[in-house]
Design a protein around this motif. Structure first.
Motif, PDB file in Angstrom:
ATOM      1  N   LEU A  85      44.644  46.247  34.617  1.00  7.83           N
ATOM      2  CA  LEU A  85      45.776  45.353  34.869  1.00  7.83           C
ATOM      3  C   LEU A  85      45.391  43.876  34.681  1.00  7.83           C
ATOM      4  O   LEU A  85      46.148  43.127  34.065  1.00  7.83           O
ATOM      5  CB  LEU A  85      46.396  45.625  36.249  1.00  7.83           C
ATOM      6  CG  LEU A  85      47.108  46.987  36.388  1.00  7.83           C
ATOM      7  CD1 LEU A  85      47.819  47.094  37.738  1.00  7.83           C
ATOM      8  CD2 LEU A  85      48.116  47.225  35.262  1.00  7.83           C
ATOM      9  N   PRO A  86      44.215  43.423  35.148  1.00 10.48           N
ATOM     10  CA  PRO A  86      43.859  42.022  34.890  1.00 10.48           C
ATOM     11  C   PRO A  86      43.741  41.695  33.396  1.00 10.48           C
ATOM     12  O   PRO A  86      44.152  40.601  32.966  1.00 10.48           O
ATOM     13  CB  PRO A  86      42.496  41.871  35.588  1.00 10.48           C
ATOM     14  CG  PRO A  86      42.503  42.911  36.660  1.00 10.48           C
ATOM     15  CD  PRO A  86      43.281  44.064  36.091  1.00 10.48           C
ATOM     16  N   VAL A  87      43.194  42.617  32.607  1.00 10.69           N
ATOM     17  CA  VAL A  87      43.078  42.379  31.160  1.00 10.69           C
ATOM     18  C   VAL A  87      44.471  42.258  30.523  1.00 10.69           C
ATOM     19  O   VAL A  87      44.719  41.368  29.707  1.00 10.69           O
ATOM     20  CB  VAL A  87      42.270  43.528  30.486  1.00 10.69           C
ATOM     21  CG1 VAL A  87      42.416  43.494  28.973  1.00 10.69           C
ATOM     22  CG2 VAL A  87      40.790  43.429  30.876  1.00 10.69           C
ATOM     23  N   VAL A  88      45.378  43.151  30.916  1.00 12.25           N
ATOM     24  CA  VAL A  88      46.749  43.083  30.393  1.00 12.25           C
ATOM     25  C   VAL A  88      47.419  41.784  30.832  1.00 12.25           C
ATOM     26  O   VAL A  88      48.076  41.102  30.028  1.00 12.25           O
ATOM     27  CB  VAL A  88      47.585  44.296  30.874  1.00 12.25           C
ATOM     28  CG1 VAL A  88      49.043  44.139  30.447  1.00 12.25           C
ATOM     29  CG2 VAL A  88      47.005  45.599  30.337  1.00 12.25           C
TER      30      VAL A  88
ATOM     31  N   ALA B  51      49.009  38.926  28.467  1.00 16.04           N
ATOM     32  CA  ALA B  51      50.452  38.662  28.527  1.00 16.04           C
ATOM     33  C   ALA B  51      50.758  37.277  29.084  1.00 16.04           C
ATOM     34  O   ALA B  51      51.907  36.821  29.033  1.00 16.04           O
ATOM     35  CB  ALA B  51      51.134  39.738  29.377  1.00 16.04           C
ATOM     36  N   GLY B  52      49.748  36.606  29.622  1.00 13.51           N
ATOM     37  CA  GLY B  52      49.989  35.295  30.222  1.00 13.51           C
ATOM     38  C   GLY B  52      50.769  35.386  31.516  1.00 13.51           C
ATOM     39  O   GLY B  52      51.619  34.545  31.821  1.00 13.51           O
ATOM     40  N   VAL B  53      50.503  36.454  32.282  1.00 11.91           N
ATOM     41  CA  VAL B  53      51.229  36.707  33.529  1.00 11.91           C
ATOM     42  C   VAL B  53      50.181  36.825  34.638  1.00 11.91           C
ATOM     43  O   VAL B  53      49.051  37.257  34.383  1.00 11.91           O
ATOM     44  CB  VAL B  53      52.017  38.029  33.393  1.00 11.91           C
ATOM     45  CG1 VAL B  53      52.614  38.466  34.715  1.00 11.91           C
ATOM     46  CG2 VAL B  53      53.100  37.904  32.328  1.00 11.91           C
ATOM     47  N   HIS B  54      50.546  36.465  35.849  1.00 14.84           N
ATOM     48  CA  HIS B  54      49.578  36.566  36.943  1.00 14.84           C
ATOM     49  C   HIS B  54      49.323  38.048  37.267  1.00 14.84           C
ATOM     50  O   HIS B  54      50.265  38.831  37.346  1.00 14.84           O
ATOM     51  CB  HIS B  54      50.117  35.842  38.183  1.00 14.84           C
ATOM     52  CG  HIS B  54      49.032  35.525  39.172  1.00 14.84           C
ATOM     53  ND1 HIS B  54      48.540  36.477  40.037  1.00 14.84           N
ATOM     54  CD2 HIS B  54      48.321  34.402  39.395  1.00 14.84           C
ATOM     55  CE1 HIS B  54      47.572  35.928  40.753  1.00 14.84           C
ATOM     56  NE2 HIS B  54      47.424  34.656  40.386  1.00 14.84           N
ATOM     57  N   PRO B  55      48.056  38.437  37.468  1.00 11.42           N
ATOM     58  CA  PRO B  55      47.751  39.846  37.772  1.00 11.42           C
ATOM     59  C   PRO B  55      48.556  40.401  38.939  1.00 11.42           C
ATOM     60  O   PRO B  55      48.977  41.567  38.916  1.00 11.42           O
ATOM     61  CB  PRO B  55      46.259  39.819  38.115  1.00 11.42           C
ATOM     62  CG  PRO B  55      45.715  38.619  37.423  1.00 11.42           C
ATOM     63  CD  PRO B  55      46.827  37.614  37.352  1.00 11.42           C
TER      64      PRO B  55
END
Lengths: 184, 184
Positions: A40-43, A47-51
């Motif tokens: 999830l952190p890599v995604v 995506a430029g979204v907070h984990p």
């Protein structure tokens, strides 16, 4: 810090945009490298979204991959309406086979399957519904059509088996043979 | 520190024992939790083996899972020899279906598929060879038998499709229907 008050006031538009960019990030990452490295952190970073957003919305990589597979493999293939069940099935199964020959589609599918028992169903629920719709339409115009389970065994079975479990390519004419084996 | 001098003097017995304990560790871990959490250090710890051994021998989780799948799904099903192709296929396909209903088998299979393109083949290469052997035996005693690709489409296709891509259980009699659809 309480978080629910801020998240609940977000407009739906932003929520849909986040979902689209997260899905796109997953598809890009799977096209580039092995599913092993997907977290999830890599995604989130891609995506430029907070984990935290990903953990809150999907909970795990498995849930996220099922969501991506459901959306990737729904509504992407048009159900043909040629007036003939045989021609409909041949055209539709050819479109399914074409999608199953796409390495990026296969990467999403394999990752979704690897993530847990729900991943496989996420890839095929819409295909199954489309197949049922074509068979039902044939019956509604007075024709006879095989039961949907039998049709799934004869068409979706070999198509997905070859794509995931073999390195056999799909020869021209093979899809027509599958339809013939079901209908004749 | 040079490592090759020490590893190359190990007797084969130890190497086989390491492989067996690593395979068992993978199967146990997959039966307990999601494949997401499977890493070479986690497997090493469960197997009581140094992580370096796993990196040197398998290189990645994907390679290890393919190896586990190949060994898990080879030689586990006996090819029947009843004297009748139909009875052979019915008995064998029933054994394949029984294995595909085992949650632990499915966990290994899903993880192997998720790890990369070779994982699916690792699960079915031996099944395909067994099917070919039964068909060939029928021909060698003068009977006629379908071509192995067609038989795989008609039997392995639906069996693996239902196991991985649907939540449809297998009804009694279904396997016989698959064999009948192939042979009749």
């Amino acid at each position: 810090m309480p978080e629910s008050t801020t998240t609940q006031t977000r407009p739906g538009g932003r929520s849909a945009r986040v979902r689209a960019s997260v899905h796109r990030a997953v598809e890009e990452l799977l096209a580039e490298e092995s599913a092993e490295t997907l977290t999830l952190p890599v995604v989130a970073s891609r995506a430029g979204v907070h984990p935290t957003t990903l953990y809150r919305r999907w909970g795990s990589v498995g849930e996220l991959l099922s969501d991506v597979a459901t959306s990737r493999f729904s509504g992407d293939i048009v159900v043909p309406d040629t007036g003939s069940l045989r021609a409909d099935l041949e055209r539709w199964a050819t479109d399914v086979a074409t999608d199953l020959a796409d390495p990026d589609s296969l990467a999403v599918m394999r990752a979704a399957i690897g993530a847990g028992p729900d991943g496989g169903c996420a890839c095929t629920t819409d295909r199954h519904a489309q197949l049922a719709a074509m068979l039902e339409r044939e019956r509604s115009r007075g024709g006879s059509a095989p039961e949907v389970g039998r049709a799934a065994d004869a068409l979706l079975g070999p198509l997905y088996y070859r794509a995931i479990f073999t390195d056999t390519g799909v020869k021209p004419g093979w899809v027509k043979e599958l339809v013939a084996a079901l209908l004749d």
